[in-house]
Design a protein around this motif. Structure first.
Motif, short mmCIF file in Angstrom:
data_model
loop_
_atom_site.label_atom_id
_atom_site.label_comp_id
_atom_site.label_asym_id
_atom_site.label_seq_id
_atom_site.Cartn_x
_atom_site.Cartn_y
_atom_site.Cartn_z
N VAL A 72 0.73 -1.02 0.07
CA VAL A 72 0.12 0.07 0.13
C VAL A 72 0.79 1.19 -0.05
O VAL A 72 0.29 2.33 -0.04
CB VAL A 72 -1.02 0.12 1.22
CG1 VAL A 72 -2.05 -1.09 1.12
CG2 VAL A 72 -0.32 -0.01 2.64
N ASP A 73 2.20 1.16 0.13
CA ASP A 73 3.06 2.25 0.08
C ASP A 73 3.71 2.63 -1.45
O ASP A 73 4.42 3.46 -1.66
CB ASP A 73 4.20 2.15 1.07
CG ASP A 73 3.91 2.10 2.46
OD1 ASP A 73 2.92 2.80 2.70
OD2 ASP A 73 4.35 1.58 3.19
N ILE A 74 3.05 1.82 -2.24
CA ILE A 74 3.40 2.12 -3.76
C ILE A 74 2.95 3.25 -4.19
O ILE A 74 1.85 3.69 -4.06
CB ILE A 74 3.09 0.88 -4.55
CG1 ILE A 74 3.64 -0.30 -4.25
CG2 ILE A 74 3.60 1.19 -6.20
CD1 ILE A 74 3.33 -1.59 -4.92
N ARG A 75 3.85 3.88 -5.00
CA ARG A 75 3.52 5.53 -5.55
C ARG A 75 3.71 5.52 -6.97
O ARG A 75 4.65 4.70 -7.48
CB ARG A 75 4.32 6.74 -4.78
CG ARG A 75 3.97 6.69 -3.27
CD ARG A 75 2.59 7.24 -3.09
NE ARG A 75 2.14 6.96 -1.56
CZ ARG A 75 1.39 6.11 -1.05
NH1 ARG A 75 0.86 5.33 -1.90
NH2 ARG A 75 1.11 6.23 0.16
N VAL B 274 2.54 2.87 -12.82
CA VAL B 274 1.98 4.10 -13.83
C VAL B 274 0.77 4.95 -12.99
O VAL B 274 0.88 5.87 -12.83
CB VAL B 274 1.32 3.49 -15.00
CG1 VAL B 274 1.04 4.42 -15.88
CG2 VAL B 274 2.54 2.69 -15.51
N LYS B 275 -0.20 3.94 -12.53
CA LYS B 275 -1.26 4.68 -11.73
C LYS B 275 -1.39 3.69 -10.56
O LYS B 275 -1.19 2.36 -10.66
CB LYS B 275 -2.44 4.54 -12.76
CG LYS B 275 -2.62 5.37 -13.96
CD LYS B 275 -3.75 5.32 -14.39
CE LYS B 275 -3.91 6.00 -15.93
NZ LYS B 275 -4.83 5.46 -16.61
N ILE B 276 -2.01 4.62 -9.38
CA ILE B 276 -2.20 3.78 -8.27
C ILE B 276 -3.85 4.17 -8.05
O ILE B 276 -4.28 5.15 -8.08
CB ILE B 276 -1.58 3.88 -7.13
CG1 ILE B 276 -1.39 5.43 -6.84
CG2 ILE B 276 0.09 3.36 -7.45
CD1 ILE B 276 -0.87 5.64 -5.53
N TYR C 35 -6.94 -2.35 -0.01
CA TYR C 35 -5.65 -2.78 -1.05
C TYR C 35 -5.56 -1.57 -2.07
O TYR C 35 -6.26 -0.79 -1.93
CB TYR C 35 -6.16 -4.01 -1.52
CG TYR C 35 -7.50 -4.04 -2.61
CD1 TYR C 35 -7.45 -3.59 -3.80
CD2 TYR C 35 -8.71 -4.23 -1.99
CE1 TYR C 35 -8.40 -3.25 -4.67
CE2 TYR C 35 -10.03 -4.07 -2.87
CZ TYR C 35 -9.61 -3.62 -4.18
OH TYR C 35 -10.98 -3.60 -4.99
N MET C 36 -4.40 -1.69 -2.52
CA MET C 36 -3.86 -0.82 -3.54
C MET C 36 -3.83 -1.24 -4.87
O MET C 36 -3.40 -2.40 -5.08
CB MET C 36 -2.35 -0.33 -3.05
CG MET C 36 -1.99 0.70 -3.94
SD MET C 36 -2.65 2.38 -3.63
CE MET C 36 -1.60 2.74 -1.98
N GLN C 37 -4.73 -0.98 -5.82
CA GLN C 37 -4.81 -1.18 -7.26
C GLN C 37 -3.70 -0.62 -7.90
O GLN C 37 -3.89 0.39 -7.93
CB GLN C 37 -6.29 -0.97 -7.77
CG GLN C 37 -6.32 -1.55 -9.07
CD GLN C 37 -6.84 -3.10 -9.15
OE1 GLN C 37 -7.17 -3.43 -8.53
NE2 GLN C 37 -6.56 -3.62 -10.29
N VAL C 38 -2.85 -1.20 -8.55
CA VAL C 38 -1.81 -0.55 -9.19
C VAL C 38 -1.59 -0.99 -10.56
O VAL C 38 -1.43 -2.32 -10.84
CB VAL C 38 -0.25 -0.78 -8.41
CG1 VAL C 38 0.94 -0.15 -9.01
CG2 VAL C 38 -0.47 -0.64 -6.83
N GLU C 39 -1.68 -0.12 -11.50
CA GLU C 39 -1.11 -0.43 -12.80
C GLU C 39 0.30 -0.44 -13.13
O GLU C 39 0.85 0.72 -12.69
CB GLU C 39 -1.91 0.43 -13.80
CG GLU C 39 -1.63 0.33 -15.41
CD GLU C 39 -2.13 1.39 -16.13
OE1 GLU C 39 -1.63 1.82 -17.07
OE2 GLU C 39 -3.61 1.48 -15.97
N LEU C 40 1.00 -1.50 -13.71
CA LEU C 40 2.43 -1.44 -13.75
C LEU C 40 2.69 -1.77 -15.12
O LEU C 40 1.80 -2.30 -15.90
CB LEU C 40 2.85 -2.82 -13.00
CG LEU C 40 2.48 -3.11 -11.42
CD1 LEU C 40 2.95 -4.54 -10.94
CD2 LEU C 40 3.51 -1.87 -10.78
N LYS C 41 3.68 -1.16 -15.65
CA LYS C 41 4.37 -1.27 -16.88
C LYS C 41 5.59 -1.84 -16.72
O LYS C 41 6.62 -1.59 -16.12
CB LYS C 41 4.21 0.05 -17.62
CG LYS C 41 4.72 0.02 -18.97
CD LYS C 41 5.06 1.25 -19.76
CE LYS C 41 5.15 0.99 -21.13
NZ LYS C 41 5.93 1.93 -21.80
N ASN C 42 6.03 -2.99 -17.55
CA ASN C 42 7.26 -3.65 -17.80
C ASN C 42 8.20 -2.87 -18.26
O ASN C 42 8.08 -2.64 -19.29
CB ASN C 42 6.94 -5.21 -18.17
CG ASN C 42 8.18 -6.06 -18.10
OD1 ASN C 42 9.23 -5.60 -18.39
ND2 ASN C 42 7.98 -7.16 -17.59
#
Length: 187
Positions: free
Chosen positions: A6-9, A24-26, A37-44
């Protein structure tokens, strides 16, 4: 360095499922039942894939620190871009799609910052703004109000931007590289 899910920015680089990913987005979500929970959009950062992942507060991820180094853009060779390390004068060839759309704004001799993970180039940061010349601008339509009426124009690198009516062909302007928008007239 381990951090809670939950600390991901946005902008954080994390190691997830054996790959290097940029957040990218949280979106922090707290449902009526169950834990937040934290929904996180990740880009490889290696192959460009995108993934949406839910991280609960009990989960931890490894935050990755990237090394940055000053490079200079030299030239394009087919679909490869050639950069030179400003310290060792060693040349590095990278695919154009690693940079994406901002690659159109690269100019010979431009200073850039390269992000490296274990000595491997991950991304290239261009300056936020560059100067470019308008090569083609549409004529002003009579009767249009001056407030917020922009017209299309084409830059010397082939990129299309919207500019104010007073900008004509041959004018030097400052362009935001990442937004691909007109900023102001160049001095």
């Amino acid at each position: 360095m381990k951090i809670s899910g939950v600390d991901i920015r946005p902008g954080n680089i994390i190691e997830y499922e054996g790959g290097i990913w940029r957040a990218v987005k949280i979106q922090h979500t707290q449902p009526g039942k169950g834990g937040a929970y934290m929904q996180v959009e990740l880009k490889n950062l290696i192959d460009g894939r995108k993934n949406n992942v839910r991280f609960r507060s009990a989960e931890t991820v490894e935050r990755v620190r990237l090394d940055t180094k000053d490079f200079q853009y030299l030239y394009a060779e087919g679909d490869q871009l050639v950069f030179m390390d400003k310290d060792t004068y060693e040349q590095v060839h990278l695919p154009k799609d690693l940079i994406g759309e901002p690659a159109a704004f690269l100019q010979d001799g431009m200073d850039v910052i390269m992000e490296l993970h274990e000595e491997r180039p991950i991304s290239v940061q261009l300056p936020d703004q560059i100067e470019a010349t308008i090569v083609e601008a549409d004529a002003v339509v009579k009767g249009q109000t001056a407030s917020s009426s922009y017209k299309p124009a084409i830059l010397d690198n082939g990129v299309r931007v919207m500019v104010p009516p007073h900008i004509t062909s041959g004018t030097r302007i400052v362009v935001d590289v990442y937004e691909q928008t007109y900023v102001r007239r160049a001095d």
